[in-house]
Design a protein around this motif. Structure first.
Motif, PDB file in Angstrom:
ATOM      1  N   HIS A 256      23.012  55.175 -43.026  1.00  0.00           N
ATOM      2  CA  HIS A 256      24.320  54.965 -43.409  1.00  0.00           C
ATOM      3  C   HIS A 256      24.176  54.177 -44.605  1.00  0.00           C
ATOM      4  O   HIS A 256      23.083  53.458 -44.963  1.00  0.00           O
ATOM      5  N   PRO A 257      25.210  54.072 -45.389  1.00  0.00           N
ATOM      6  CA  PRO A 257      25.121  53.139 -46.856  1.00  0.00           C
ATOM      7  C   PRO A 257      24.817  51.688 -46.419  1.00  0.00           C
ATOM      8  O   PRO A 257      24.344  51.109 -47.159  1.00  0.00           O
ATOM      9  N   ASP A 258      25.304  51.162 -45.165  1.00  0.00           N
ATOM     10  CA  ASP A 258      24.798  49.587 -44.959  1.00  0.00           C
ATOM     11  C   ASP A 258      24.024  49.524 -43.874  1.00  0.00           C
ATOM     12  O   ASP A 258      23.943  48.294 -43.563  1.00  0.00           O
ATOM     13  N   CYS A 259      23.629  50.588 -43.074  1.00  0.00           N
ATOM     14  CA  CYS A 259      22.459  50.298 -42.098  1.00  0.00           C
ATOM     15  C   CYS A 259      21.888  51.616 -41.735  1.00  0.00           C
ATOM     16  O   CYS A 259      22.249  52.595 -42.450  1.00  0.00           O
ATOM     17  N   SER A 260      21.335  51.563 -40.538  1.00  0.00           N
ATOM     18  CA  SER A 260      20.566  52.977 -40.164  1.00  0.00           C
ATOM     19  C   SER A 260      20.500  53.066 -38.692  1.00  0.00           C
ATOM     20  O   SER A 260      20.388  51.788 -38.037  1.00  0.00           O
ATOM     21  N   CYS A 261      20.786  53.958 -37.978  1.00  0.00           N
ATOM     22  CA  CYS A 261      20.590  54.236 -36.340  1.00  0.00           C
ATOM     23  C   CYS A 261      19.244  54.882 -36.087  1.00  0.00           C
ATOM     24  O   CYS A 261      19.042  55.861 -36.764  1.00  0.00           O
ATOM     25  N   VAL A 262      18.647  54.249 -35.279  1.00  0.00           N
ATOM     26  CA  VAL A 262      17.298  54.808 -34.875  1.00  0.00           C
ATOM     27  C   VAL A 262      16.999  55.078 -33.406  1.00  0.00           C
ATOM     28  O   VAL A 262      17.475  53.983 -32.612  1.00  0.00           O
ATOM     29  N   THR A 263      16.366  55.786 -32.937  1.00  0.00           N
ATOM     30  CA  THR A 263      15.893  56.148 -31.654  1.00  0.00           C
ATOM     31  C   THR A 263      14.459  56.382 -31.635  1.00  0.00           C
ATOM     32  O   THR A 263      13.954  57.021 -32.445  1.00  0.00           O
ATOM     33  N   ALA A 264      13.690  55.263 -31.353  1.00  0.00           N
ATOM     34  CA  ALA A 264      12.276  55.049 -31.472  1.00  0.00           C
ATOM     35  C   ALA A 264      11.559  55.419 -30.086  1.00  0.00           C
ATOM     36  O   ALA A 264      12.028  55.097 -29.036  1.00  0.00           O
ATOM     37  N   ARG A 265      10.307  56.081 -30.108  1.00  0.00           N
ATOM     38  CA  ARG A 265       9.723  56.271 -29.131  1.00  0.00           C
ATOM     39  C   ARG A 265       8.336  55.579 -29.192  1.00  0.00           C
ATOM     40  O   ARG A 265       7.416  55.634 -30.223  1.00  0.00           O
ATOM     41  N   LEU A 266       7.868  54.771 -28.301  1.00  0.00           N
ATOM     42  CA  LEU A 266       6.449  53.979 -28.477  1.00  0.00           C
ATOM     43  C   LEU A 266       5.809  54.527 -27.334  1.00  0.00           C
ATOM     44  O   LEU A 266       5.933  54.484 -25.990  1.00  0.00           O
ATOM     45  N   ILE A 267       4.434  54.962 -27.630  1.00  0.00           N
ATOM     46  CA  ILE A 267       3.520  55.502 -26.664  1.00  0.00           C
ATOM     47  C   ILE A 267       2.178  54.888 -26.877  1.00  0.00           C
ATOM     48  O   ILE A 267       1.603  55.071 -28.248  1.00  0.00           O
ATOM     49  N   HIS A 268       1.409  54.251 -26.047  1.00  0.00           N
ATOM     50  CA  HIS A 268       0.078  53.772 -26.504  1.00  0.00           C
ATOM     51  C   HIS A 268      -0.730  53.970 -24.789  1.00  0.00           C
ATOM     52  O   HIS A 268      -0.040  53.595 -24.189  1.00  0.00           O
ATOM     53  N   PRO A 269      -1.917  54.367 -24.993  1.00  0.00           N
ATOM     54  CA  PRO A 269      -2.675  54.328 -23.881  1.00  0.00           C
ATOM     55  C   PRO A 269      -2.768  53.027 -22.990  1.00  0.00           C
ATOM     56  O   PRO A 269      -2.852  53.170 -21.678  1.00  0.00           O
ATOM     57  N   GLU A 270      -2.535  51.862 -23.722  1.00  0.00           N
ATOM     58  CA  GLU A 270      -2.728  50.833 -22.925  1.00  0.00           C
ATOM     59  C   GLU A 270      -1.444  50.045 -22.609  1.00  0.00           C
ATOM     60  O   GLU A 270      -1.271  49.364 -21.589  1.00  0.00           O
ATOM     61  N   LEU A 271      -0.681  50.290 -23.608  1.00  0.00           N
ATOM     62  CA  LEU A 271       0.844  49.493 -23.552  1.00  0.00           C
ATOM     63  C   LEU A 271       1.856  50.480 -22.744  1.00  0.00           C
ATOM     64  O   LEU A 271       2.970  50.075 -22.348  1.00  0.00           O
ATOM     65  N   GLY A 272       1.463  51.720 -22.455  1.00  0.00           N
ATOM     66  CA  GLY A 272       2.632  52.583 -21.922  1.00  0.00           C
ATOM     67  C   GLY A 272       3.406  53.301 -22.712  1.00  0.00           C
ATOM     68  O   GLY A 272       3.113  53.544 -23.811  1.00  0.00           O
ATOM     69  N   GLU A 273       4.874  53.642 -22.166  1.00  0.00           N
ATOM     70  CA  GLU A 273       5.629  54.551 -23.081  1.00  0.00           C
ATOM     71  C   GLU A 273       6.925  53.678 -22.867  1.00  0.00           C
ATOM     72  O   GLU A 273       7.436  53.326 -21.916  1.00  0.00           O
ATOM     73  N   GLU A 274       7.547  53.421 -24.120  1.00  0.00           N
ATOM     74  CA  GLU A 274       8.965  52.845 -24.147  1.00  0.00           C
ATOM     75  C   GLU A 274       9.946  53.808 -25.336  1.00  0.00           C
ATOM     76  O   GLU A 274       9.371  54.671 -25.907  1.00  0.00           O
ATOM     77  N   ARG A 275      11.201  53.837 -25.138  1.00  0.00           N
ATOM     78  CA  ARG A 275      12.076  54.268 -25.952  1.00  0.00           C
ATOM     79  C   ARG A 275      13.178  53.380 -26.216  1.00  0.00           C
ATOM     80  O   ARG A 275      13.712  52.531 -25.342  1.00  0.00           O
ATOM     81  N   LEU A 276      13.608  53.230 -27.270  1.00  0.00           N
ATOM     82  CA  LEU A 276      14.522  52.329 -27.897  1.00  0.00           C
ATOM     83  C   LEU A 276      15.600  52.964 -28.843  1.00  0.00           C
ATOM     84  O   LEU A 276      15.243  53.355 -29.797  1.00  0.00           O
ATOM     85  N   THR A 277      16.856  52.695 -28.535  1.00  0.00           N
ATOM     86  CA  THR A 277      17.945  53.070 -29.573  1.00  0.00           C
ATOM     87  C   THR A 277      18.394  51.798 -29.996  1.00  0.00           C
ATOM     88  O   THR A 277      18.951  51.078 -29.228  1.00  0.00           O
ATOM     89  N   PHE A 278      18.501  51.710 -31.471  1.00  0.00           N
ATOM     90  CA  PHE A 278      18.924  50.471 -32.014  1.00  0.00           C
ATOM     91  C   PHE A 278      19.628  50.755 -33.426  1.00  0.00           C
ATOM     92  O   PHE A 278      19.395  51.937 -34.096  1.00  0.00           O
ATOM     93  N   LYS A 279      20.193  49.688 -34.148  1.00  0.00           N
ATOM     94  CA  LYS A 279      20.690  49.754 -35.371  1.00  0.00           C
ATOM     95  C   LYS A 279      19.776  48.947 -36.287  1.00  0.00           C
ATOM     96  O   LYS A 279      19.268  47.674 -36.014  1.00  0.00           O
ATOM     97  N   VAL A 280      19.406  49.137 -37.336  1.00  0.00           N
ATOM     98  CA  VAL A 280      18.937  48.393 -38.355  1.00  0.00           C
ATOM     99  C   VAL A 280      19.877  47.842 -39.457  1.00  0.00           C
ATOM    100  O   VAL A 280      20.568  48.493 -39.977  1.00  0.00           O
ATOM    101  N   GLY A 281      20.035  46.550 -39.487  1.00  0.00           N
ATOM    102  CA  GLY A 281      21.211  46.032 -40.234  1.00  0.00           C
ATOM    103  C   GLY A 281      21.047  46.213 -41.982  1.00  0.00           C
ATOM    104  O   GLY A 281      21.887  45.749 -42.812  1.00  0.00           O
ATOM    105  N   MET A 282      19.958  46.635 -42.229  1.00  0.00           N
ATOM    106  CA  MET A 282      19.415  46.761 -43.588  1.00  0.00           C
ATOM    107  C   MET A 282      19.375  48.261 -43.799  1.00  0.00           C
ATOM    108  O   MET A 282      18.898  49.242 -43.218  1.00  0.00           O
ATOM    109  N   ALA A 283      19.983  48.668 -45.137  1.00  0.00           N
ATOM    110  CA  ALA A 283      20.043  50.144 -45.320  1.00  0.00           C
ATOM    111  C   ALA A 283      18.595  50.679 -46.127  1.00  0.00           C
ATOM    112  O   ALA A 283      17.926  50.103 -46.586  1.00  0.00           O
ATOM    113  N   GLY A 284      18.765  52.089 -45.942  1.00  0.00           N
ATOM    114  CA  GLY A 284      17.507  52.683 -46.438  1.00  0.00           C
ATOM    115  C   GLY A 284      16.360  53.275 -45.373  1.00  0.00           C
ATOM    116  O   GLY A 284      16.099  52.611 -44.461  1.00  0.00           O
TER     117      GLY A 284
END
Length: 473
Positions: A256-284
């Motif tokens: 977006h012009p002033d932020c971004s919306c993101v769904t992230a997936r985190l997978i690591h053999p030691e740390l496990g698996e996570e998903r997170l949907t969030f907004k970044v207050g900075m653009a680009g």
């Protein structure tokens, strides 16, 4: 309040001799920044000697001095103040149980450092220490370490370099538990044979990793294999990026012009698996990548990812690095995107892309003041001219280019749009006075030495004079 350092502690850490008892609650080497209760470190530089400012530091409220020459006032006397500052930094590192995170990269390191500090600060309020400003060199890093309170749970340290070997020394001093490379691009290339040399120099940050340390690197960067090689001694490696195969990856994102919306997936053999949907207050798009690096750092540090997401949503108003200001223009307002702190080809292209994503209101236009990019060596003209497609794609109608190096971009743009070439920031401000209209969106971007921050400050001051409410977009 528990002191940061006592005279006895300083003497023990540095091998110096204390002339009197005193307690210091801060540390600085700049007499202009001395506050009540600070320790003033009198460093001898190439152009001046800090000992000349000892009286001024005491007058400003310094509790004591770290010196290597005869001066008046409470002090710890050492043989060499630069070496003593490093010794104080080492003592601060060793006395605190803080998990230390080191951050470097051709672009994004300051933003990622700031975002990490905010994200971990939500997890451990009041217990996160971070470098201030861009104190990231051979003096700034030990100063930042020396300022770390003993009770800190996390320490976040920005590390910069412009020659091979510098990050090896800084990483050995910090001994990070987590080390992050945000990106590798052509910044400081005048001191390297090629960009691969920069990648190897950035990879030096992994050399100082503590036992069991985590290396975090950009999966999408062309130099990722070189960084992986440099991180081969790390106990754990985490990659981040937008492409398939990254351990921390953006599955979806919307810019977006002033932020971004993101769904992230985190997978690591030691740390496990996570998903997170969030907004970044900075653009680009580049801030989506930065946000993934932050999540990787928080994950590796054992922080709370959900709280990190909240911190990223609130991230905005970083002066010189994307802060947006409403400024008075005639009877209306314009938006200024302040990217005045630094510039290299990669960050310049990213900022121009952000400008292109903003739709001005009313009859507003897109404009840009682009300052010279420094330390690009013999290929400087090539890199500056190479920005022409990004400028055109941004949709900017008027471009003011600043500095001798920018002649190459002006020539490459030719008659494709209105280009005005000026020598310095003061002349650029005069051109902006003629060009800026209500509802315009103005990008200001350049290397710090060009001085475009003063241009932004001058425009922002007019906001107050005209009676408009302050603040950022």
């Amino acid at each position: 309040m528990t002191p940061l350092w006592t005279a006895r502690d300083i003497a023990a850490a540095t091998g110096g001799t204390a002339s009197a008892d005193f307690e210091a609650h801060g540390v600085t080497f700049d007499s202009r920044e001395v506050g009540p209760g600070d320790l003033f470190v009198a460093l001898a530089g190439s152009t001046t000697d800090g000992h000349r400012y000892a009286d001024a530091a005491l007058a400003a409220g310094a509790a004591g001095l770290l010196v290597s020459a005869d001066v008046a006032g409470p002090q710890v006397r050492v043989a060499n103040t630069a070496a003593a500052l490093e010794a104080l930094a080492s003592a601060a590192r060793d006395r605190a149980a803080a998990l230390r995170i080191g951050v470097t990269g051709s672009v994004g390191k300051t933003g990622v450092k700031e975002a990490l500090a905010k994200a971990l600060g939500r997890f451990a309020p009041g217990a996160v220490h971070a470098s201030v400003k861009s104190y990231n060199n051979h003096v700034g890093v030990p100063l930042s370490l020396a300022r770390m309170p003993a009770a800190s749970r996390f320490g976040v340290f920005e590390m910069g370099m412009n020659h091979a070997g510098e990050l090896t020394a800084l990483s050995a001093l910090v001994r990070p538990n987590v080390a992050i490379v945000t990106w590798v691009a052509s910044a400081h290339i005048e001191n390297f044979e090629d960009e691969a040399g920069i990648a190897r120099a950035k990879g030096e940050i992994f050399s100082g990793l503590s036992d069991g340390g985590t290396a975090i690197l950009p999966h999408d960067n062309v130099h990722a294999p070189l960084l992986r090689e440099a991180a081969s001694g790390a106990a754990r490696l985490i990659s981040f990026g937008l492409g398939d195969g990254a351990d921390v990856r953006a599955e979806r994102f919307v810019l977006h012009p002033d932020c971004s919306c993101v769904t992230a997936r985190l997978i690591h053999p030691e740390l496990g698996e996570e998903r997170l949907t969030f907004k970044v207050g900075m653009a680009g798009r580049h801030w989506v990548s930065n946000a993934l690096a932050v999540l990787a750092g928080v994950w590796a540090a054992g922080g709370d990812l959900a709280l990190a997401g909240l911190a990223l949503a609130e991230l905005q108003d970083l002066p010189g690095r994307g802060a947006r200001r409403r400024v008075a223009v005639g009877e209306g307002q314009a938006i200024v995107i302040d990217e005045s702190y630094n510039a290299n080809p990669a960050s310049m292209a990213a900022s121009l892309a952000v400008l292109g994503e903003i739709a001005p209101s009313g009859r507003g236009r897109r404009l840009a003041v682009l300052g010279a990019m420094k330390e690009l060596g013999p290929r400087s003209d090539e890199f500056h001219a190479g920005l022409a497609p990004d400028v055109v794609s941004s949709g900017a109608e008027t471009i003011i280019v600043v500095g001798n190096e920018m002649k190459a971009l002006a020539a490459a743009l030719g008659r494709k749009l209105e280009v005005r070439h000026v020598a310095n920031a003061a002349e650029a401000l005069l051109e902006i006075d003629l060009a800026l209209r209500p509802d315009d969106v103005l990008l200001v971007k350049g290397s710090n030495s060009v001085g475009l921050g003063a241009l932004v400050a001058a425009l922002a001051a007019r906001r107050v004079a005209a009676g408009h409410e302050g603040g950022s977009e």
